[in-house]
Design a protein around this motif. Structure first.
Motif, PDB file in Angstrom:
ATOM      1  N   MET A 139       0.827  -1.203   0.000  1.00  0.00           N
ATOM      2  CA  MET A 139       0.000   0.000   0.000  1.00  0.00           C
ATOM      3  C   MET A 139       0.863   1.256   0.000  1.00  0.00           C
ATOM      4  O   MET A 139       0.540   2.250  -0.689  1.00  0.00           O
ATOM      5  CB  MET A 139      -0.914  -0.017   1.228  1.00  0.00           C
ATOM      6  CG  MET A 139      -1.974   1.088   1.219  1.00  0.00           C
ATOM      7  SD  MET A 139      -3.152   0.951  -0.164  1.00  0.00           S
ATOM      8  CE  MET A 139      -4.109  -0.488   0.386  1.00  0.00           C
ATOM      9  N   ALA A 140       1.986   1.235   0.720  1.00  0.00           N
ATOM     10  CA  ALA A 140       2.888   2.390   0.731  1.00  0.00           C
ATOM     11  C   ALA A 140       3.520   2.592  -0.640  1.00  0.00           C
ATOM     12  O   ALA A 140       3.689   3.736  -1.100  1.00  0.00           O
ATOM     13  CB  ALA A 140       3.959   2.204   1.799  1.00  0.00           C
ATOM     14  N   ALA A 141       3.882   1.491  -1.325  1.00  0.00           N
ATOM     15  CA  ALA A 141       4.470   1.607  -2.665  1.00  0.00           C
ATOM     16  C   ALA A 141       3.464   2.190  -3.644  1.00  0.00           C
ATOM     17  O   ALA A 141       3.824   2.946  -4.556  1.00  0.00           O
ATOM     18  CB  ALA A 141       4.941   0.239  -3.138  1.00  0.00           C
ATOM     19  N   LEU A 142       2.193   1.855  -3.482  1.00  0.00           N
ATOM     20  CA  LEU A 142       1.160   2.382  -4.372  1.00  0.00           C
ATOM     21  C   LEU A 142       0.995   3.890  -4.208  1.00  0.00           C
ATOM     22  O   LEU A 142       0.689   4.593  -5.185  1.00  0.00           O
ATOM     23  CB  LEU A 142      -0.171   1.668  -4.089  1.00  0.00           C
ATOM     24  CG  LEU A 142      -1.380   2.087  -4.913  1.00  0.00           C
ATOM     25  CD1 LEU A 142      -1.152   1.835  -6.404  1.00  0.00           C
ATOM     26  CD2 LEU A 142      -2.629   1.355  -4.438  1.00  0.00           C
ATOM     27  N   GLN A 143       1.233   4.417  -3.028  1.00  0.00           N
ATOM     28  CA  GLN A 143       1.025   5.839  -2.767  1.00  0.00           C
ATOM     29  C   GLN A 143       2.220   6.703  -3.196  1.00  0.00           C
ATOM     30  O   GLN A 143       2.095   7.931  -3.281  1.00  0.00           O
ATOM     31  CB  GLN A 143       0.759   6.058  -1.270  1.00  0.00           C
ATOM     32  CG  GLN A 143      -0.450   5.304  -0.737  1.00  0.00           C
ATOM     33  CD  GLN A 143      -1.749   5.724  -1.384  1.00  0.00           C
ATOM     34  OE1 GLN A 143      -1.918   6.849  -1.866  1.00  0.00           O
ATOM     35  NE2 GLN A 143      -2.703   4.791  -1.420  1.00  0.00           N
ATOM     36  N   GLU A 144       3.373   6.071  -3.469  1.00  0.00           N
ATOM     37  CA  GLU A 144       4.576   6.851  -3.792  1.00  0.00           C
ATOM     38  C   GLU A 144       4.599   7.222  -5.283  1.00  0.00           C
ATOM     39  O   GLU A 144       4.204   6.422  -6.133  1.00  0.00           O
ATOM     40  CB  GLU A 144       5.823   6.037  -3.447  1.00  0.00           C
ATOM     41  CG  GLU A 144       6.002   5.798  -1.947  1.00  0.00           C
ATOM     42  CD  GLU A 144       7.236   4.956  -1.667  1.00  0.00           C
ATOM     43  OE1 GLU A 144       7.903   4.550  -2.652  1.00  0.00           O
ATOM     44  OE2 GLU A 144       7.518   4.707  -0.487  1.00  0.00           O
ATOM     45  N   GLY A 145       5.132   8.429  -5.557  1.00  0.00           N
ATOM     46  CA  GLY A 145       5.334   8.865  -6.941  1.00  0.00           C
ATOM     47  C   GLY A 145       4.029   9.093  -7.669  1.00  0.00           C
ATOM     48  O   GLY A 145       2.961   9.242  -7.079  1.00  0.00           O
ATOM     49  N   ASP A 146       4.150   9.112  -9.012  1.00  0.00           N
ATOM     50  CA  ASP A 146       2.960   9.320  -9.828  1.00  0.00           C
ATOM     51  C   ASP A 146       2.153   8.025  -9.886  1.00  0.00           C
ATOM     52  O   ASP A 146       2.652   6.954  -9.511  1.00  0.00           O
ATOM     53  CB  ASP A 146       3.358   9.781 -11.230  1.00  0.00           C
ATOM     54  CG  ASP A 146       4.289   8.806 -11.924  1.00  0.00           C
ATOM     55  OD1 ASP A 146       3.996   7.584 -11.917  1.00  0.00           O
ATOM     56  OD2 ASP A 146       5.320   9.230 -12.455  1.00  0.00           O
ATOM     57  N   PRO A 147       0.917   8.098 -10.350  1.00  0.00           N
ATOM     58  CA  PRO A 147       0.057   6.904 -10.358  1.00  0.00           C
ATOM     59  C   PRO A 147       0.660   5.726 -11.129  1.00  0.00           C
ATOM     60  O   PRO A 147       0.526   4.575 -10.705  1.00  0.00           O
ATOM     61  CB  PRO A 147      -1.228   7.400 -11.008  1.00  0.00           C
ATOM     62  CG  PRO A 147      -1.271   8.858 -10.699  1.00  0.00           C
ATOM     63  CD  PRO A 147       0.158   9.307 -10.753  1.00  0.00           C
ATOM     64  N   GLY A 194      -8.598  -9.309 -11.192  1.00  0.00           N
ATOM     65  CA  GLY A 194      -8.600  -8.865 -12.582  1.00  0.00           C
ATOM     66  C   GLY A 194      -8.430  -7.357 -12.720  1.00  0.00           C
ATOM     67  O   GLY A 194      -7.721  -6.884 -13.623  1.00  0.00           O
ATOM     68  N   GLU A 195      -9.049  -6.586 -11.810  1.00  0.00           N
ATOM     69  CA  GLU A 195      -8.936  -5.125 -11.904  1.00  0.00           C
ATOM     70  C   GLU A 195      -7.515  -4.665 -11.617  1.00  0.00           C
ATOM     71  O   GLU A 195      -6.973  -3.799 -12.338  1.00  0.00           O
ATOM     72  CB  GLU A 195      -9.915  -4.493 -10.922  1.00  0.00           C
ATOM     73  CG  GLU A 195      -9.996  -2.970 -11.032  1.00  0.00           C
ATOM     74  CD  GLU A 195     -11.076  -2.381 -10.144  1.00  0.00           C
ATOM     75  OE1 GLU A 195     -11.177  -1.138 -10.091  1.00  0.00           O
ATOM     76  OE2 GLU A 195     -11.812  -3.176  -9.511  1.00  0.00           O
ATOM     77  N   LEU A 196      -6.887  -5.220 -10.577  1.00  0.00           N
ATOM     78  CA  LEU A 196      -5.528  -4.802 -10.242  1.00  0.00           C
ATOM     79  C   LEU A 196      -4.539  -5.239 -11.321  1.00  0.00           C
ATOM     80  O   LEU A 196      -3.615  -4.482 -11.685  1.00  0.00           O
ATOM     81  CB  LEU A 196      -5.136  -5.387  -8.888  1.00  0.00           C
ATOM     82  CG  LEU A 196      -3.818  -4.892  -8.292  1.00  0.00           C
ATOM     83  CD1 LEU A 196      -3.859  -3.378  -8.083  1.00  0.00           C
ATOM     84  CD2 LEU A 196      -3.533  -5.593  -6.965  1.00  0.00           C
ATOM     85  N   ALA A 197      -4.701  -6.450 -11.865  1.00  0.00           N
ATOM     86  CA  ALA A 197      -3.814  -6.913 -12.936  1.00  0.00           C
ATOM     87  C   ALA A 197      -3.988  -6.061 -14.189  1.00  0.00           C
ATOM     88  O   ALA A 197      -3.001  -5.730 -14.879  1.00  0.00           O
ATOM     89  CB  ALA A 197      -4.090  -8.389 -13.245  1.00  0.00           C
ATOM     90  N   GLY A 198      -5.222  -5.659 -14.517  1.00  0.00           N
ATOM     91  CA  GLY A 198      -5.441  -4.805 -15.679  1.00  0.00           C
ATOM     92  C   GLY A 198      -4.821  -3.432 -15.517  1.00  0.00           C
ATOM     93  O   GLY A 198      -4.227  -2.885 -16.471  1.00  0.00           O
ATOM     94  N   LEU A 199      -4.911  -2.855 -14.335  1.00  0.00           N
ATOM     95  CA  LEU A 199      -4.284  -1.554 -14.087  1.00  0.00           C
ATOM     96  C   LEU A 199      -2.761  -1.660 -14.182  1.00  0.00           C
ATOM     97  O   LEU A 199      -2.091  -0.734 -14.665  1.00  0.00           O
ATOM     98  CB  LEU A 199      -4.700  -1.032 -12.714  1.00  0.00           C
ATOM     99  CG  LEU A 199      -6.161  -0.578 -12.604  1.00  0.00           C
ATOM    100  CD1 LEU A 199      -6.518  -0.312 -11.139  1.00  0.00           C
ATOM    101  CD2 LEU A 199      -6.393   0.673 -13.450  1.00  0.00           C
ATOM    102  N   THR A 211      -4.143   9.000 -14.393  1.00  0.00           N
ATOM    103  CA  THR A 211      -4.584   9.989 -13.414  1.00  0.00           C
ATOM    104  C   THR A 211      -4.692   9.339 -12.028  1.00  0.00           C
ATOM    105  O   THR A 211      -4.489   8.125 -11.846  1.00  0.00           O
ATOM    106  CB  THR A 211      -5.932  10.566 -13.822  1.00  0.00           C
ATOM    107  OG1 THR A 211      -6.903   9.508 -13.809  1.00  0.00           O
ATOM    108  CG2 THR A 211      -5.869  11.163 -15.238  1.00  0.00           C
ATOM    109  N   GLU A 212      -5.079  10.166 -11.062  1.00  0.00           N
ATOM    110  CA  GLU A 212      -5.268   9.664  -9.703  1.00  0.00           C
ATOM    111  C   GLU A 212      -6.448   8.707  -9.607  1.00  0.00           C
ATOM    112  O   GLU A 212      -6.536   7.917  -8.655  1.00  0.00           O
ATOM    113  CB  GLU A 212      -5.473  10.836  -8.752  1.00  0.00           C
ATOM    114  CG  GLU A 212      -4.216  11.658  -8.519  1.00  0.00           C
ATOM    115  CD  GLU A 212      -3.127  10.852  -7.805  1.00  0.00           C
ATOM    116  OE1 GLU A 212      -3.496   9.964  -6.988  1.00  0.00           O
ATOM    117  OE2 GLU A 212      -1.945  11.101  -8.049  1.00  0.00           O
TER     118      GLU A 212
END
Length: 236
Positions: A139-147, A194-199, A211-212
């Protein structure tokens, strides 16, 4: 009954059998034994003397009692004692054979060693535990940097956790396919997988900016996966 109790019981049976054999053998070799001692009084079974009257006929001066003295009785029961003796001998031998058979069948045996097994957890259990432990870092890695970079770093940590669990990877599988298959094996929310793998694929291989909203969608999917992992681990 324990092994020691069975051995003692078999030994007692064998001792009793041996004692019976000795008694019968001793009785057979020593002949008849007087069980009741004489009391001093004797009883004569000799026939009372009879007087022959002058009118009773005789044969050559010999009375009928004297003539019948040498005739054996009509019923000889001496064989009955031999039959009883042989029956006792055969009974003792049968008891001895039964005692030996009982001692052989119920002899003490060493118990088998206890079964041992490897208590190492299964790869699926290790994978679930690793994913739960690394939840905050993802979760911390997801919040760092750009999307875009945040989504890529989050998925890469997910792949590392799955790979460290030791699950076998098929030869034709890519790292993304392998991670998706393991998440399905753990019975997690398939829509969130499926949603996380697609993103991740969009962030990794597309050229348009993210985008955010993409980060928010990835965070929601990751939260559902982590909730499923925590619930599955609490059940185990």
């Amino acid at each position: 009954m324990t092994g020691g109790g069975q051995q003692r019981r078999a030994a007692l049976v064998a001792s009793a059998v041996c004692a019976g054999v000795v008694v019968v053998a001793w009785a057979a070799t020593t002949g008849p034994v007087a069980v009741m001692s004489p009391s001093g009084r004797t009883r004569s079974f000799a026939p009372a003397p009879t007087t022959t009257s002058a009118s009773e006929p005789t044969m050559g001066g010999t009375s009928p009692q004297e003539l019948a003295r040498g005739i054996p009785p009509a019923h000889d029961l001496s064989w009955l004692g031999d039959l009883i003796a042989w029956a006792l001998v055969l009974g003792v031998l049968a008891l001895a054979l039964w005692g030996l058979r009982y001692a052989v069948l119920h002899r003490w045996r060493r118990p088998p060693p206890p079964l041992t097994f490897d208590a190492e957890p299964l790869p699926e259990v290790r994978a679930a535990a690793a994913l739960v432990e690394d939840a905050q870092q993802r979760m911390a890695a997801l919040q760092e940097g750009d999307p875009r970079n945040g989504i890529v770093r989050c998925w890469m940590r997910l792949e590392e956790s799955v790979a460290d669990a030791g699950l076998p990877r098929k030869a034709h599988e890519t790292s993304v396919e392998f991670t998706v298959r393991v998440l399905h094996v753990l019975d997690l929310d398939p829509h969130a997988i499926g949603e996380l793998a697609g993103l991740y694929r969009e962030a990794r291989f597309s050229e348009h900016p993210l985008t955010e909203d993409a980060r928010t969608a990835a965070r929601d999917a990751l939260t559902r996966l982590q909730d499923d992992l925590a619930a599955a681990r609490s059940v185990r």
